[in-house]
Design a protein around this motif. Structure first.
Motif, PDB file in Angstrom:
ATOM      1  N   ALA A 141       6.271  -4.566 -27.934  1.00 32.97           N
ATOM      2  CA  ALA A 141       6.555  -2.903 -28.047  1.00 32.97           C
ATOM      3  C   ALA A 141       6.046  -1.610 -27.075  1.00 32.97           C
ATOM      4  O   ALA A 141       6.888  -1.219 -26.266  1.00 32.97           O
ATOM      5  CB  ALA A 141       6.097  -1.816 -29.281  1.00 32.97           C
ATOM      6  N   ARG A 142       4.745  -1.709 -26.802  1.00 30.29           N
ATOM      7  CA  ARG A 142       4.840  -0.935 -25.860  1.00 30.29           C
ATOM      8  C   ARG A 142       5.391  -1.743 -23.818  1.00 30.29           C
ATOM      9  O   ARG A 142       5.681  -0.696 -22.682  1.00 30.29           O
ATOM     10  CB  ARG A 142       3.237  -1.097 -25.092  1.00 30.29           C
ATOM     11  N   ALA A 143       5.726  -2.469 -23.676  1.00 29.79           N
ATOM     12  CA  ALA A 143       6.158  -2.922 -22.921  1.00 29.79           C
ATOM     13  C   ALA A 143       8.166  -2.544 -22.125  1.00 29.79           C
ATOM     14  O   ALA A 143       8.262  -1.897 -21.472  1.00 29.79           O
ATOM     15  CB  ALA A 143       6.514  -4.339 -22.771  1.00 29.79           C
ATOM     16  N   ALA A 144       8.300  -2.530 -23.692  1.00 33.89           N
ATOM     17  CA  ALA A 144       9.525  -1.884 -23.174  1.00 33.89           C
ATOM     18  C   ALA A 144       9.427  -0.471 -23.094  1.00 33.89           C
ATOM     19  O   ALA A 144      10.774  -0.120 -23.109  1.00 33.89           O
ATOM     20  CB  ALA A 144       9.931  -2.003 -25.420  1.00 33.89           C
ATOM     21  N   ARG A 145       8.383   0.060 -22.995  1.00 32.47           N
ATOM     22  CA  ARG A 145       8.801   1.373 -22.969  1.00 32.47           C
ATOM     23  C   ARG A 145       8.159   1.665 -21.697  1.00 32.47           C
ATOM     24  O   ARG A 145       7.160   2.838 -21.020  1.00 32.47           O
ATOM     25  CB  ARG A 145       7.524   2.656 -23.656  1.00 32.47           C
ATOM     26  N   ILE A 146       7.814   0.518 -20.910  1.00 32.55           N
ATOM     27  CA  ILE A 146       7.779   0.652 -18.788  1.00 32.55           C
ATOM     28  C   ILE A 146       7.958   2.139 -18.784  1.00 32.55           C
ATOM     29  O   ILE A 146       9.932   1.540 -18.808  1.00 32.55           O
ATOM     30  CB  ILE A 146       7.607  -0.818 -18.520  1.00 32.55           C
ATOM     31  N   PRO A 147       7.625   3.170 -17.985  1.00 30.98           N
ATOM     32  CA  PRO A 147       9.008   3.256 -17.465  1.00 30.98           C
ATOM     33  C   PRO A 147       9.432   3.142 -15.869  1.00 30.98           C
ATOM     34  O   PRO A 147       8.400   2.326 -15.128  1.00 30.98           O
ATOM     35  CB  PRO A 147       7.403   4.957 -16.510  1.00 30.98           C
ATOM     36  N   LEU A 148      10.555   2.960 -16.300  1.00 30.98           N
ATOM     37  CA  LEU A 148      11.666   3.080 -14.864  1.00 30.98           C
ATOM     38  C   LEU A 148      12.402   3.750 -14.852  1.00 30.98           C
ATOM     39  O   LEU A 148      12.902   4.804 -15.299  1.00 30.98           O
ATOM     40  CB  LEU A 148      13.111   1.729 -16.015  1.00 30.98           C
TER      41      LEU A 148
ATOM     42  N   ARG B 241      -2.387   5.011 -20.469  1.00 30.26           N
ATOM     43  CA  ARG B 241      -3.145   5.321 -21.440  1.00 30.26           C
ATOM     44  C   ARG B 241      -2.974   5.496 -23.154  1.00 30.26           C
ATOM     45  O   ARG B 241      -3.557   4.682 -24.096  1.00 30.26           O
ATOM     46  CB  ARG B 241      -3.369   7.133 -21.654  1.00 30.26           C
ATOM     47  N   ASP B 242      -1.146   5.042 -23.441  1.00 31.28           N
ATOM     48  CA  ASP B 242      -0.732   4.931 -24.529  1.00 31.28           C
ATOM     49  C   ASP B 242      -1.365   3.303 -24.878  1.00 31.28           C
ATOM     50  O   ASP B 242      -1.483   2.524 -26.433  1.00 31.28           O
ATOM     51  CB  ASP B 242       0.690   4.728 -24.643  1.00 31.28           C
ATOM     52  N   VAL B 243      -0.672   1.949 -23.667  1.00 28.40           N
ATOM     53  CA  VAL B 243      -0.873   0.667 -23.972  1.00 28.40           C
ATOM     54  C   VAL B 243      -2.531   0.754 -24.399  1.00 28.40           C
ATOM     55  O   VAL B 243      -3.538  -0.107 -25.156  1.00 28.40           O
ATOM     56  CB  VAL B 243      -0.928  -0.231 -22.730  1.00 28.40           C
ATOM     57  N   ARG B 244      -3.554   1.082 -23.881  1.00 23.52           N
ATOM     58  CA  ARG B 244      -5.458   1.133 -24.589  1.00 23.52           C
ATOM     59  C   ARG B 244      -4.865   1.781 -25.884  1.00 23.52           C
ATOM     60  O   ARG B 244      -5.757   1.193 -26.376  1.00 23.52           O
ATOM     61  CB  ARG B 244      -6.273   2.376 -23.295  1.00 23.52           C
ATOM     62  N   ALA B 245      -4.282   2.726 -26.059  1.00 20.49           N
ATOM     63  CA  ALA B 245      -4.441   2.702 -27.352  1.00 20.49           C
ATOM     64  C   ALA B 245      -3.764   1.992 -28.278  1.00 20.49           C
ATOM     65  O   ALA B 245      -4.360   1.842 -29.327  1.00 20.49           O
ATOM     66  CB  ALA B 245      -3.993   4.717 -27.828  1.00 20.49           C
ATOM     67  N   ASP B 246      -2.777   1.530 -27.651  1.00 20.23           N
ATOM     68  CA  ASP B 246      -2.266   0.284 -28.254  1.00 20.23           C
ATOM     69  C   ASP B 246      -3.931  -1.315 -28.719  1.00 20.23           C
ATOM     70  O   ASP B 246      -3.334  -1.326 -29.835  1.00 20.23           O
ATOM     71  CB  ASP B 246      -1.158  -0.457 -27.967  1.00 20.23           C
ATOM     72  N   MET B 247      -4.149  -0.856 -28.146  1.00 18.35           N
ATOM     73  CA  MET B 247      -4.480  -2.620 -28.052  1.00 18.35           C
ATOM     74  C   MET B 247      -6.198  -2.136 -28.480  1.00 18.35           C
ATOM     75  O   MET B 247      -7.333  -3.057 -28.669  1.00 18.35           O
ATOM     76  CB  MET B 247      -4.791  -2.741 -26.462  1.00 18.35           C
ATOM     77  N   ARG B 248      -6.422  -1.061 -28.977  1.00 15.78           N
ATOM     78  CA  ARG B 248      -7.971  -0.568 -29.326  1.00 15.78           C
ATOM     79  C   ARG B 248      -8.429  -1.225 -30.521  1.00 15.78           C
ATOM     80  O   ARG B 248      -9.236  -1.460 -30.741  1.00 15.78           O
ATOM     81  CB  ARG B 248      -7.932   0.637 -29.200  1.00 15.78           C
TER      82      ARG B 248
ATOM     83  N   PRO C  45       0.554  -0.964   0.036  1.00 12.87           N
ATOM     84  CA  PRO C  45       0.014  -0.158  -0.282  1.00 12.87           C
ATOM     85  C   PRO C  45       0.623   1.023   0.040  1.00 12.87           C
ATOM     86  O   PRO C  45       1.815   1.240   0.120  1.00 12.87           O
ATOM     87  CB  PRO C  45      -1.347  -0.284   1.492  1.00 12.87           C
ATOM     88  N   GLY C  46       0.617   2.402  -0.165  1.00 15.89           N
ATOM     89  CA  GLY C  46       1.186   3.335  -0.548  1.00 15.89           C
ATOM     90  C   GLY C  46       1.860   3.970  -1.990  1.00 15.89           C
ATOM     91  O   GLY C  46       1.782   5.210  -1.606  1.00 15.89           O
ATOM     92  N   LEU C  47       1.876   3.299  -2.202  1.00 16.85           N
ATOM     93  CA  LEU C  47       2.352   3.546  -3.944  1.00 16.85           C
ATOM     94  C   LEU C  47       1.525   4.302  -4.701  1.00 16.85           C
ATOM     95  O   LEU C  47       0.296   4.296  -4.226  1.00 16.85           O
ATOM     96  CB  LEU C  47       2.718   2.225  -5.133  1.00 16.85           C
ATOM     97  N   ARG C  48       2.292   5.009  -6.101  1.00 25.69           N
ATOM     98  CA  ARG C  48       0.965   5.395  -6.194  1.00 25.69           C
ATOM     99  C   ARG C  48       0.570   5.065  -7.734  1.00 25.69           C
ATOM    100  O   ARG C  48       1.210   3.882  -8.146  1.00 25.69           O
ATOM    101  CB  ARG C  48       1.960   7.350  -6.989  1.00 25.69           C
ATOM    102  N   ASN C  49      -0.683   4.848  -8.046  1.00 22.88           N
ATOM    103  CA  ASN C  49      -1.551   3.724  -9.037  1.00 22.88           C
ATOM    104  C   ASN C  49      -2.213   4.862 -10.095  1.00 22.88           C
ATOM    105  O   ASN C  49      -2.498   5.302  -9.555  1.00 22.88           O
ATOM    106  CB  ASN C  49      -1.953   2.833  -7.933  1.00 22.88           C
ATOM    107  N   TYR C  50      -1.846   4.037 -10.748  1.00 16.23           N
ATOM    108  CA  TYR C  50      -3.147   4.546 -12.086  1.00 16.23           C
ATOM    109  C   TYR C  50      -3.383   2.789 -12.532  1.00 16.23           C
ATOM    110  O   TYR C  50      -1.903   2.331 -13.480  1.00 16.23           O
ATOM    111  CB  TYR C  50      -1.939   5.633 -12.476  1.00 16.23           C
ATOM    112  N   TRP C  51      -4.133   2.377 -13.153  1.00 14.31           N
ATOM    113  CA  TRP C  51      -4.459   1.440 -13.798  1.00 14.31           C
ATOM    114  C   TRP C  51      -5.622   1.623 -14.889  1.00 14.31           C
ATOM    115  O   TRP C  51      -6.386   2.768 -15.299  1.00 14.31           O
ATOM    116  CB  TRP C  51      -5.461   0.268 -12.954  1.00 14.31           C
ATOM    117  N   SER C  52      -6.033   0.469 -15.737  1.00 17.64           N
ATOM    118  CA  SER C  52      -6.758   0.590 -17.042  1.00 17.64           C
ATOM    119  C   SER C  52      -6.487  -1.044 -17.454  1.00 17.64           C
ATOM    120  O   SER C  52      -6.303  -1.932 -16.758  1.00 17.64           O
ATOM    121  CB  SER C  52      -6.607   1.634 -17.789  1.00 17.64           C
ATOM    122  N   ALA C  53      -7.791  -0.870 -18.342  1.00 22.74           N
ATOM    123  CA  ALA C  53      -7.657  -1.969 -19.243  1.00 22.74           C
ATOM    124  C   ALA C  53      -7.819  -2.085 -20.234  1.00 22.74           C
ATOM    125  O   ALA C  53      -8.852  -0.615 -20.450  1.00 22.74           O
ATOM    126  CB  ALA C  53      -8.638  -2.807 -18.112  1.00 22.74           C
TER     127      ALA C  53
END
Length: 462
Positions: free
Chosen positions: A340-347, A400-407, A316-324
């Motif tokens: 391709a989008r996995a390679a851009r996961i924010p690290l 948001r980019d993941v959602r756009a990729d999968m649309r 708990p306590g991490l900053r979270n943002y999800w979608s599907a």
């Protein structure tokens, strides 16, 4: 300490007298802890937190909120990514003290209080080798999870959590207790199979249990350059997998866990997870084509279901943002876009890029429930978690980019428990337009003033 301005002192004193639980206001010891929720991005200051101990407490708290004209939010597990269980300057009806679970092995049912988490439920049923579909982490609240549909490892075998809902006890917007089941208030009961917390506060749910004498899993991690072949192999074996098997794909930065070699900690890996409501030999045989690809990490074992549920608990306590996005298929082009989008996961963050296999008893479940996403064979769930507020925008944009990729492969329907506040169109997508009209009529009967509106809201039919 004086209560927050705007709450009549006499009314607050009356609430304290009416509750077997506790009342917490700004300035009280423990107030700041009481308003913390899973998503560390959410920082709201309720005027009153009613820490209810009984269903009667819940009724009294709701009446107090109505009489003082405070907006009312309801807290169970506190896992809503939008923080819908907290409201600035309002009343939070906090159910966490109400977490008892009574398992009935003879009748294969469990009675679960409104503040119980998956951990409470799973630990209560494990001694009897019984289980029902729960969330994939132990800290999720049973109530919101179930009423929103309820997707988890056992869903392909036993159906969604809401498919296993047998009865519910609610406190309505008038503070009154109502019981509902398939024969008593059937339209309300239908609405609770996916309609969320729009109709009242669930103080108790009765759930169907299933025999689960054995549970096993196969968790494999691969270097990302192998991921396209790994995911295609997973897709192909999932197509013929028995309903006892669930699972998914997960890209994530390798955590500093004992099973992770030091040289891989922090590196982006592609994982596969297969769960099996059966012995380890079965899941090992199914996973053989993946094992043949040479994973960097391999874990195949029997496991108690309650322990499996804790394996990927996120702190708990991490900053979270999800979608599907729910997909109508997983062709090679979709696999390539996902990788391709996995390679851009924010690290460096703890963000996860998840793909769940659906089908089985989910797709075969009741078609008339307000769950239009149940027929999708695959679900993509970008799950961003991070610590530094400076990463807020890039983490949210990645989701948001993941959602756009999968649309291009999206069915358009969505599981609302997997998303935050994404607008009215997504609420319609979560319930289905025809279902939403029917839900609005139920809402008008049980909450015509839209008291319970801090959720994926259903506006009462007018």
């Amino acid at each position: 300490m004086a209560p927050q301005i705007g709450v009549p002192p006499a009314a607050l004193a009356g609430l304290r007298e009416d509750l077997a639980g506790e009342v917490c206001v700004p300035g009280d010891p423990g107030y700041d802890d009481a308003r913390k929720i899973h998503n560390g991005m959410i920082d709201r200051r309720p005027a009153v937190i009613a820490q209810c101990a009984t269903a009667e407490d819940v009724g009294n708290a709701v009446v107090f909120g109505r009489e003082t004209e405070l907006p009312v939010a309801v807290r169970g597990g506190g896992h809503s990514v939008a923080g819908s269980c907290l409201v600035d300057g309002g009343l939070v009806v906090d159910l966490r003290r109400m977490h008892a679970v009574v398992a009935d092995p003879e009748n294969l049912t469990a009675r679960v209080e409104g503040g119980a988490t998956m951990g409470h439920l799973d630990r209560a049923t494990q001694p009897f080798r019984l289980a029902t579909t729960g969330g994939r982490v132990s800290t999720t609240g049973v109530g919101g999870f179930t009423l929103g549909g309820g997707s988890g490892w056992l869903e392909r075998k036993f159906g969604l959590a809401s498919d296993n809902l047998l009865a519910a006890e609610l406190i309505t917007a008038e503070g009154k207790h109502v019981h509902t089941d398939a024969e008593t208030r059937p339209e309300l009961f239908w609405a609770l199979h996916g309609g969320g917390g729009n109709f009242g506060v669930a103080t108790s749910l009765t759930l169907r249990l299933h025999e689960l004498p054995e549970m096993s899993f196969a968790m494999l991690f691969f270097l990302p350059e192998s991921a396209p072949e790994v995911i295609r192999t997973f897709r192909d074996l999932a197509a013929g997998a028995p309903d006892e098997v669930g699972g998914g794909i997960i890209y994530l930065p390798a955590p500093p866990e004992p099973f992770v070699p030091e040289r891989l900690v922090g590196r982006l890996l592609c994982g596969t997870m297969l769960t099996c409501a059966g012995p380890v030999d079965e899941v090992r045989e199914l996973a053989a084509p993946l094992i043949a690809l040479g994973p960097a990490i391999e874990m195949v074992s029997n496991i108690a279901y309650a322990d499996l549920q804790c394996m990927i608990d996120d702190p708990p306590g991490l900053r979270n943002y999800w979608s599907a996005e729910y997909l109508n298929g997983l062709p090679d082009e979709a696999v390539d876009a996902f990788c391709a989008r996995a390679a851009r996961i924010p690290l460096p963050t703890a963000t996860q890029h998840v793909l769940f296999m659906m089908g089985g008893a989910v797709a075969a479940g009741p078609a008339d429930h307000p769950i239009p996403w149940r027929s999708a064979p695959w679900a993509v769930h970008p799950f961003a978690t991070w610590v530094d507020p400076a990463d807020d925008e890039r983490a949210r944009q990645w989701v948001r980019d993941v959602r756009a990729d999968m649309r291009p492969w999206s069915t358009g329907a969505v599981y609302l428990n997997f998303i935050g506040a994404e607008g009215e169109g997504r609420v319609v997508a979560g319930f289905g337009a025809e279902n939403l009209r029917r839900l609005a009529a139920v809402k008008a009967t049980y909450d015509p003033d839209n008291v319970f509106r801090f959720n994926h809201n259903i506006v009462p039919a007018g």
